[in-house]
Scaffold this active site. Structure first.
Site, PDB file in Angstrom:
ATOM      1  N   GLY A   1     -12.926  68.480  55.864  1.00 16.27           N
ATOM      2  CA  GLY A   1     -13.126  68.307  54.428  1.00 16.27           C
ATOM      3  C   GLY A   1     -13.455  66.882  54.005  1.00 16.27           C
TER       4      GLY A   1
ATOM      5  N   GLY B   1     -16.295  65.231  54.739  1.00  8.36           N
ATOM      6  CA  GLY B   1     -17.719  65.041  54.458  1.00  8.36           C
ATOM      7  C   GLY B   1     -18.606  64.862  55.675  1.00  8.36           C
ATOM      8  CE  LYS B   2     -15.683  66.792  60.679  1.00 14.48           C
ATOM      9  NZ  LYS B   2     -14.640  66.905  59.655  1.00 14.48           N
ATOM     10  CB  SER B   3     -20.760  69.661  57.439  1.00 14.97           C
ATOM     11  OG  SER B   3     -19.924  70.005  58.513  1.00 14.97           O
ATOM     12  CE1 TYR B   4     -23.117  66.853  49.648  1.00 18.92           C
ATOM     13  CE2 TYR B   4     -23.508  64.591  50.375  1.00 18.92           C
ATOM     14  CZ  TYR B   4     -23.658  65.597  49.427  1.00 18.92           C
ATOM     15  OH  TYR B   4     -24.362  65.345  48.277  1.00 18.92           O
TER      16      TYR B   4
ATOM     17  CG  ASP C   1     -20.695  68.608  61.657  1.00 23.90           C
ATOM     18  OD1 ASP C   1     -19.686  67.907  61.447  1.00 23.90           O
ATOM     19  OD2 ASP C   1     -21.129  69.451  60.847  1.00 23.90           O
TER      20      ASP C   1
ATOM     21  N   GLY D   1     -12.738  68.807  62.953  1.00 30.55           N
ATOM     22  CA  GLY D   1     -11.834  67.952  62.187  1.00 30.55           C
ATOM     23  C   GLY D   1     -10.896  67.154  63.080  1.00 30.55           C
TER      24      GLY D   1
HETATM   25  P1  ADP Z   1     -16.295  68.377  56.765  1.00 33.99           P
HETATM   26  O1  ADP Z   1     -17.575  68.779  57.404  1.00 33.99           O
HETATM   27  O2  ADP Z   1     -15.877  66.990  57.184  1.00 33.99           O
HETATM   28  O3  ADP Z   1     -15.196  69.357  56.955  1.00 33.99           O
HETATM   29  P2  ADP Z   1     -17.752  68.775  54.305  1.00 33.99           P
HETATM   30  O4  ADP Z   1     -18.975  67.994  54.661  1.00 33.99           O
HETATM   31  O5  ADP Z   1     -17.867  70.244  54.368  1.00 33.99           O
HETATM   32  O6  ADP Z   1     -16.515  68.270  55.184  1.00 33.99           O
HETATM   33  O7  ADP Z   1     -17.317  68.282  52.848  1.00 33.99           O
HETATM   34  C1  ADP Z   1     -16.265  68.857  52.114  1.00 33.99           C
HETATM   35  C2  ADP Z   1     -16.687  68.988  50.642  1.00 33.99           C
HETATM   36  O8  ADP Z   1     -16.924  67.707  50.070  1.00 33.99           O
HETATM   37  C3  ADP Z   1     -17.969  69.782  50.454  1.00 33.99           C
HETATM   38  O9  ADP Z   1     -17.817  70.633  49.351  1.00 33.99           O
HETATM   39  C4  ADP Z   1     -19.022  68.748  50.183  1.00 33.99           C
HETATM   40  O10 ADP Z   1     -20.034  69.239  49.352  1.00 33.99           O
HETATM   41  C5  ADP Z   1     -18.226  67.627  49.511  1.00 33.99           C
HETATM   42  N1  ADP Z   1     -18.794  66.316  49.874  1.00 33.99           N
HETATM   43  C6  ADP Z   1     -18.647  65.711  51.055  1.00 33.99           C
HETATM   44  N2  ADP Z   1     -19.270  64.518  51.076  1.00 33.99           N
HETATM   45  C7  ADP Z   1     -19.842  64.369  49.871  1.00 33.99           C
HETATM   46  C8  ADP Z   1     -20.636  63.336  49.266  1.00 33.99           C
HETATM   47  N3  ADP Z   1     -20.967  62.236  49.953  1.00 33.99           N
HETATM   48  N4  ADP Z   1     -21.046  63.506  47.991  1.00 33.99           N
HETATM   49  C9  ADP Z   1     -20.713  64.627  47.327  1.00 33.99           C
HETATM   50  N5  ADP Z   1     -19.975  65.639  47.823  1.00 33.99           N
HETATM   51  C10 ADP Z   1     -19.539  65.527  49.094  1.00 33.99           C
HETATM   52 MG    MG Z   2     -17.902  70.498  58.603  1.00 35.09          MG
END
Ligand code: ADP
Ligand code: MG
Length: 371
Positions: free
Chosen positions: A108, A110-113, A258, A261
């Site tokens: 959560g 923001g890795k995948s983002y 990616d 966690g």
């Molecule tokens: P992870 O892959 O690390 O588990 P996600 O990339 O899925 O986390 O991000 C978790 C949430 O936070 C998602 O809903 C995503 O859209 C939001 N988010 C993450 N990074 C950003 C960012 N840089 N700007 C806006 N929203 C973000």
């Molecule tokens: Mg992810």
């Protein structure tokens, strides 16, 4: 010798953090990132190659695209991150270097983002794929062009220490997973599908097939988050043709990773199968950590004599062996939660990223001449 480039990026509060009226414990100024212990008020400072403030200062347009909300905003959007990290990866690939970009952080964060993106907020992989085919068609359009270009893609998932081909539907997979082998110092996944692609549309189609074949298991922390490591590899070959014969070839593997966690399993309510997954996921991640510690000590001269890096101890570190301590230009993006409740995990991510900074690689151009 080049150091691994390290970026940190802090995301907005999520719904849960907003409901809890969370405090933001991260501050950034130029390349300095400061984290404040919510209990003691103690501050710690870290310095990285890139610091991306994506916590606030953004607006969302009608398509859902986030961008800075005015000239006073320091919000780092997807374009900004791509222009620094993604373009660097492609420039190196064009020169014939292997490259690797991996995203680290708790579920959560923001890795995948950053790596893949969501909706119209495309991340590094789709943007890089567009750019590759734009560059190829620009090069081909030049009357003087004598280079042929070939692009292939493969996608794997490492789940429970098993390596699965994401271009193979789950019901057709080898239960035991694919074997990782080595030949003349090159590590490869035996039997992995590598699909040739000729256009952005083709590569996008492959990526969506691969993405839909991922294993998604829910955890208490984040119900849709993947508990697996996903590695997307784009192989890019440039062959110079003279009088109908190849005279020179350059090859680059672009690894975009990616990671699962990084959070510790205790306190997340994991039991049974899920706990087993956790310990295996942690096996790959903890050996990634161990390799990084050894490599960092080696680079800073802390350890003398012959040092053994425990690459062979996990699937992830075997596959990333070159990217970590060898022939690759590598960068890392550490994803941070801004919220006080995540202080311990965020501090541990910052410390991890700080170690990675010390790693030095010796990348060479992968070129072969024919005559
Ligand atoms: P992870 O892959 O690390 O588990 P996600 O990339 O899925 O986390 O991000 C978790 C949430 O936070 C998602 O809903 C995503 O859209 C939001 N988010 C993450 N990074 C950003 C960012 N840089 N700007 C806006 N929203 C973000
Ligand atoms: Mg992810």
């Amino acid at each position: 010798m080049t150091s691994v480039k390290v970026a940190v990026r802090v995301r907005p509060f999520n719904g849960r953090e907003k409901n809890m009226s969370s405090r933001c414990i991260i501050e950034m100024q130029d390349n300095m990132t400061k984290i404040t212990d919510p209990d003691s008020g103690k501050e710690k400072k870290f310095y990285f190659d890139y610091s991306y403030w994506s916590h606030d200062g953004y607006t969302e347009d009608s398509e859902g695209i986030l961008s800075p909300n005015g000239p006073g905003s320091n919000y780092a959007d997807q374009d900004k991150v791509f222009n620094d990290l993604g373009i660097g990866v492609l420039d190196n690939a064009w020169k014939g270097y292997h490259t690797c970009l991996f995203a680290y952080g708790q579920t959560g964060s923001g890795k995948s983002y950053s790596i893949v993106g969501y909706g119209k907020n495309e991340g590094i992989i789709p943007k890089a794929c567009r750019e590759i085919f734009e560059r190829i068609s620009d090069a081909r359009a030049k009357p003087s062009n004598i280079t042929e270009f070939q692009v292939t893609i493969s996608m794997i998932e490492i789940y429970n220490e098993k390596v699965h081909d994401l271009f193979q539907p789950p019901n057709k997979r080898e239960k035991a997973g694919l074997k990782v082998r080595e030949n003349k110092g090159e590590v490869f996944v035996d039997g992995l599908k590598k699909v040739p692609v000729e256009s952005y549309e083709e590569i996008e189609k492959q990526i969506s097939i691969g993405t839909s074949n991922r294993t998604i298991a829910s955890t208490n922390m984040n119900s849709t988050s993947s508990r697996a490591h996903t590695v997307t590899t784009i192989t890019f070959k440039q062959t110079v043709m003279e009088n109908g014969k190849p005279t020179n070839q350059k090859r680059s593997d672009i690894n975009l990773v990616d990671l699962a966690g990084s959070e510790r399993q205790s306190g997340t309510g994991a039991t049974g199968e899920r706990l087993k997954e956790g310990s295996n996921i942690n096996k790959s991640l903890s050996f990634l950590g161990k390799c990084i510690t050894v490599l960092a000590e080696k680079s800073t001269g802390k350890s003398k004599g012959k040092v053994v890096v425990p690459y062979r101890e996990s699937q992830l570190t075997r596959i990333l062996q070159n990217a970590l301590g060898g022939n690759s230009k590598t960068s890392m993006i550490a994803a941070l939660s801004p919220a006080s409740v995540n202080y311990d995990e965020t501090l541990s991510t910052l410390r991890y990223a700080n170690q990675v900074k010390a790693i030095k690689n010796v990348a060479k151009i992968n070129e072969s001449a024919h005559d």
